[in-house]
Design a protein around this motif. Structure first.
Motif, mmCIF file in Angstrom:
data_model
loop_
_atom_site.group_PDB
_atom_site.id
_atom_site.type_symbol
_atom_site.label_atom_id
_atom_site.label_comp_id
_atom_site.label_asym_id
_atom_site.label_seq_id
_atom_site.Cartn_x
_atom_site.Cartn_y
_atom_site.Cartn_z
ATOM 1 N N CYS A 183 0.944 -1.041 -0.016
ATOM 2 C CA CYS A 183 -0.035 0.001 -0.090
ATOM 3 C C CYS A 183 0.718 1.267 0.086
ATOM 4 C CB CYS A 183 -1.047 -0.045 1.216
ATOM 5 S SG CYS A 183 0.069 0.053 2.862
ATOM 6 N N ASN A 184 0.298 2.248 -0.426
ATOM 7 C CA ASN A 184 1.103 3.507 -0.399
ATOM 8 C C ASN A 184 0.539 4.482 0.514
ATOM 9 O OD1 ASN A 184 2.376 2.578 -2.648
ATOM 10 N ND2 ASN A 184 1.314 3.792 -4.221
ATOM 11 N N VAL A 185 1.381 5.034 1.270
ATOM 12 C CA VAL A 185 0.959 5.807 2.565
ATOM 13 C C VAL A 185 1.740 7.210 2.438
ATOM 14 C CG1 VAL A 185 0.782 6.128 4.882
ATOM 15 C CG2 VAL A 185 0.562 3.945 3.991
ATOM 16 N N ASP A 186 0.892 8.310 2.493
ATOM 17 C CA ASP A 186 1.543 9.605 2.551
ATOM 18 C C ASP A 186 0.878 10.549 3.803
ATOM 19 O OD1 ASP A 186 -1.008 10.137 1.929
ATOM 20 O OD2 ASP A 186 -0.720 11.422 0.118
ATOM 21 N N ASP A 187 0.485 9.962 4.475
ATOM 22 C CA ASP A 187 0.072 10.764 5.875
ATOM 23 C C ASP A 187 0.438 10.323 7.089
ATOM 24 O OD1 ASP A 187 -1.711 8.705 5.477
ATOM 25 O OD2 ASP A 187 -3.559 9.957 5.565
ATOM 26 N N LEU A 188 1.133 9.369 7.268
ATOM 27 C CA LEU A 188 1.698 8.828 8.532
ATOM 28 C C LEU A 188 2.828 9.424 9.026
ATOM 29 C CD1 LEU A 188 0.352 6.499 10.514
ATOM 30 C CD2 LEU A 188 2.234 4.922 9.299
ATOM 31 N N THR A 228 9.481 1.516 1.011
ATOM 32 C CA THR A 228 10.288 2.160 -0.312
ATOM 33 C C THR A 228 9.970 3.640 -0.381
ATOM 34 O OG1 THR A 228 10.273 -0.016 -1.219
ATOM 35 C CG2 THR A 228 10.760 1.920 -2.582
ATOM 36 N N PRO A 229 10.763 4.680 -0.278
ATOM 37 C CA PRO A 229 10.421 6.120 -0.296
ATOM 38 C C PRO A 229 9.785 6.182 -1.846
ATOM 39 C CG PRO A 229 12.417 5.987 0.505
ATOM 40 C CD PRO A 229 12.199 4.469 0.224
ATOM 41 N N ILE A 230 8.619 6.807 -1.933
ATOM 42 C CA ILE A 230 8.254 7.159 -3.336
ATOM 43 C C ILE A 230 7.837 8.417 -3.458
ATOM 44 C CG2 ILE A 230 7.452 4.607 -3.884
ATOM 45 C CD1 ILE A 230 4.644 5.726 -3.012
ATOM 46 N N LEU A 231 7.463 8.997 -4.809
ATOM 47 C CA LEU A 231 6.954 10.444 -4.739
ATOM 48 C C LEU A 231 5.696 10.152 -5.645
ATOM 49 C CD1 LEU A 231 7.964 13.362 -4.376
ATOM 50 C CD2 LEU A 231 8.735 13.368 -6.727
ATOM 51 N N MET A 232 4.548 10.712 -4.854
ATOM 52 C CA MET A 232 3.426 10.591 -5.498
ATOM 53 C C MET A 232 3.118 11.800 -6.365
ATOM 54 S SD MET A 232 1.415 8.794 -2.404
ATOM 55 C CE MET A 232 -0.124 8.372 -3.207
ATOM 56 N N ARG A 258 3.990 14.971 -3.863
ATOM 57 C CA ARG A 258 3.738 14.542 -2.260
ATOM 58 C C ARG A 258 4.859 13.208 -2.113
ATOM 59 N NH1 ARG A 258 -1.741 14.163 -3.125
ATOM 60 N NH2 ARG A 258 -1.776 12.057 -2.870
ATOM 61 N N PRO A 259 5.736 13.585 -0.979
ATOM 62 C CA PRO A 259 6.561 12.414 -0.637
ATOM 63 C C PRO A 259 5.801 11.419 0.115
ATOM 64 C CG PRO A 259 6.797 14.198 0.819
ATOM 65 C CD PRO A 259 6.010 14.560 -0.204
ATOM 66 N N ALA A 260 6.211 10.070 -0.225
ATOM 67 C CA ALA A 260 5.072 8.979 0.446
ATOM 68 C C ALA A 260 6.168 7.765 0.574
ATOM 69 C CB ALA A 260 4.005 8.674 -0.403
ATOM 70 N N HIS A 261 5.573 6.632 1.163
ATOM 71 C CA HIS A 261 6.221 5.500 1.191
ATOM 72 C C HIS A 261 5.332 4.279 0.783
ATOM 73 C CE1 HIS A 261 8.685 7.605 4.318
ATOM 74 N NE2 HIS A 261 9.609 7.012 3.911
#
Length: 384
Positions: free
Chosen positions: A247-252, A275-279, A283-286
């Motif tokens: 799952c992708n999470v950007d608000d934790l 895994t760090p990702i860019l949405m 927006r930075p997310a994992h």
């Protein structure tokens, strides 16, 4: 019900309401008595559930009628919360309703008067549906994109657009579309139930279906099968093998991630990582990933939903090739350190000290961890 993990797919492509869910549950084999007993335990006035076999758009379906004497008692969320004190899942559904209604009308949730959604029939719909899903033993519930309808609808607040504001608020973040006919297809009660019960959204997942329930709505418009379907069975991967949950999470809060990963490992994941990702919009997310055997996937799914803010998961079977391994021990300063020895075709290809043992030994000996690790690694070479 007992047995292995139970998968439910809710086909809401024609809409959703509380009575449609009740009908689908009865059609899927839930005894009416189980639903009636749950309703009786909370209803402040007599409520009776009655089953009728009907046709909707040419399809055979089950209609559940909620029958009671006329009541003019409008209840607030405070009143309903007291009635549902022993029904935590149903209480969560009504809390969603209260918050959504309060948001769209600009009043505190506790002061919301439940007009259409708060009468006795809605209490019966919610409590009965929650009891039905519990009876089926659902370990995961996937909900299709929800048809909400179009046009207008008459409510206690006057003429409102479809989807009504409360439905639109409840379905934020959920896949929806208008559907085929200009009428209200999803009610606030249906939206609150689906969003509370769902563990994922999307098309039918890989599963072996053994029961299908078809629940009927009250209307039978021409050219539209006004039904909701429940597909009940087992995950197709239930015979074994690993699966990858993501799952992708950007608000934790990032400080929480170590505890999340520890919880997934404790729940049975073979491995878990970030895994760090860019949405979108930068927006930075994992991406949270967990590798788990099918038999333990249910517990890990639940841990992900409990420990993070995600509202959906991706899942896919994977093929894993693992080396044969065993544990041996070396001694550093009189302390035992486990060494994991891996073999390929009987030949040792790797021998690594377990870091937790190294850290513990270093603390007990008062030595730097790096020194103890280097010594343990040197001792482990004799196994290669």
């Amino acid at each position: 019900m007992t047995g292995g993990p139970r998968q439910i797919w809710v086909d809401a492509s024609a809409g959703a309401s509380g009575d449609m869910l009740l009908g689908a549950l009865v059609g899927a084999g839930v005894p009416l008595e189980a639903l009636q007993s749950a309703v009786d335990s909370v209803a402040p006035e007599p409520v009776t559930l009655r089953v009728e076999e009907v046709r909707r758009g040419g399809l055979a379906a089950t209609r559940v009628h909620v029958e009671m004497a006329e009541s003019h008692h409008h209840r607030t969320w405070r009143d309903v919360r007291e009635l549902l004190d022993a029904q935590p899942l149903a209480r969560r559904v009504f809390e969603r309703l209260a918050v959504a209604e309060g948001t769209v009308h600009g009043v505190p949730a506790d002061d919301v008067h439940f007009h259409e959604v708060g009468a006795l029939d809605a209490i019966a719909d919610v409590v009965g549906a929650c009891a039905g899903f519990a009876h089926l033993g659902a370990t995961s519930v996937t909900v299709s994109p929800v048809a909400v309808g179009s046009g207008t609808v008459q409510t206690a607040h006057g003429t409102l657009p479809v989807p009504p504001p409360a439905v639109a608020e409840l379905l934020r973040g959920v896949p929806t579309y208008a559907g085929a006919v200009p009428m209200e297809l999803c009610t606030p009660t249906g939206a609150a139930l689906l969003t509370t019960l769902a563990t994922a959204y999307g098309p039918q997942p890989a599963m072996t279906v053994d029961t299908i329930g078809v629940g009927a709505g009250g209307r039978d418009p021409e050219g539209h099968a006004n039904v909701l379907r429940l597909f009940v069975g087992e995950p197709a991967t239930a015979t074994g093998g690993p699966v990858l949950l993501e799952c992708n999470v950007d608000d934790l809060d990032p400080r929480v991630w170590p505890a999340v990963i520890a919880a997934l490992l404790e729940a049975g994941a073979a491995d878990a990582w970030l895994t760090p990702i860019l949405m979108k919009k930068g927006r930075p997310a994992h991406t949270l990933s967990a590798l788990v055997d099918t038999e333990r996937a249910t517990a890990v799914r639940a841990a992900i939903f409990r420990q993070t803010s995600t509202i959906g998961l991706r899942e896919q079977p994977v093929t894993k090739h693992a080396l044969d391994r065993e544990f041996v021990a070396v001694e550093v300063g009189g302390r035992q350190v486990a060494v994991k020895v891996a073999r390929h075709d009987g030949v040792v290809v790797n021998a690594q000290p377990e870091y937790d043992d190294v850290a513990r030994a270093a603390a007990e000996l008062g030595r730097p961890v790096a020194d103890v690790l280097a010594e343990a690694t040197a001792l482990a070479r004799r196994f290669r």
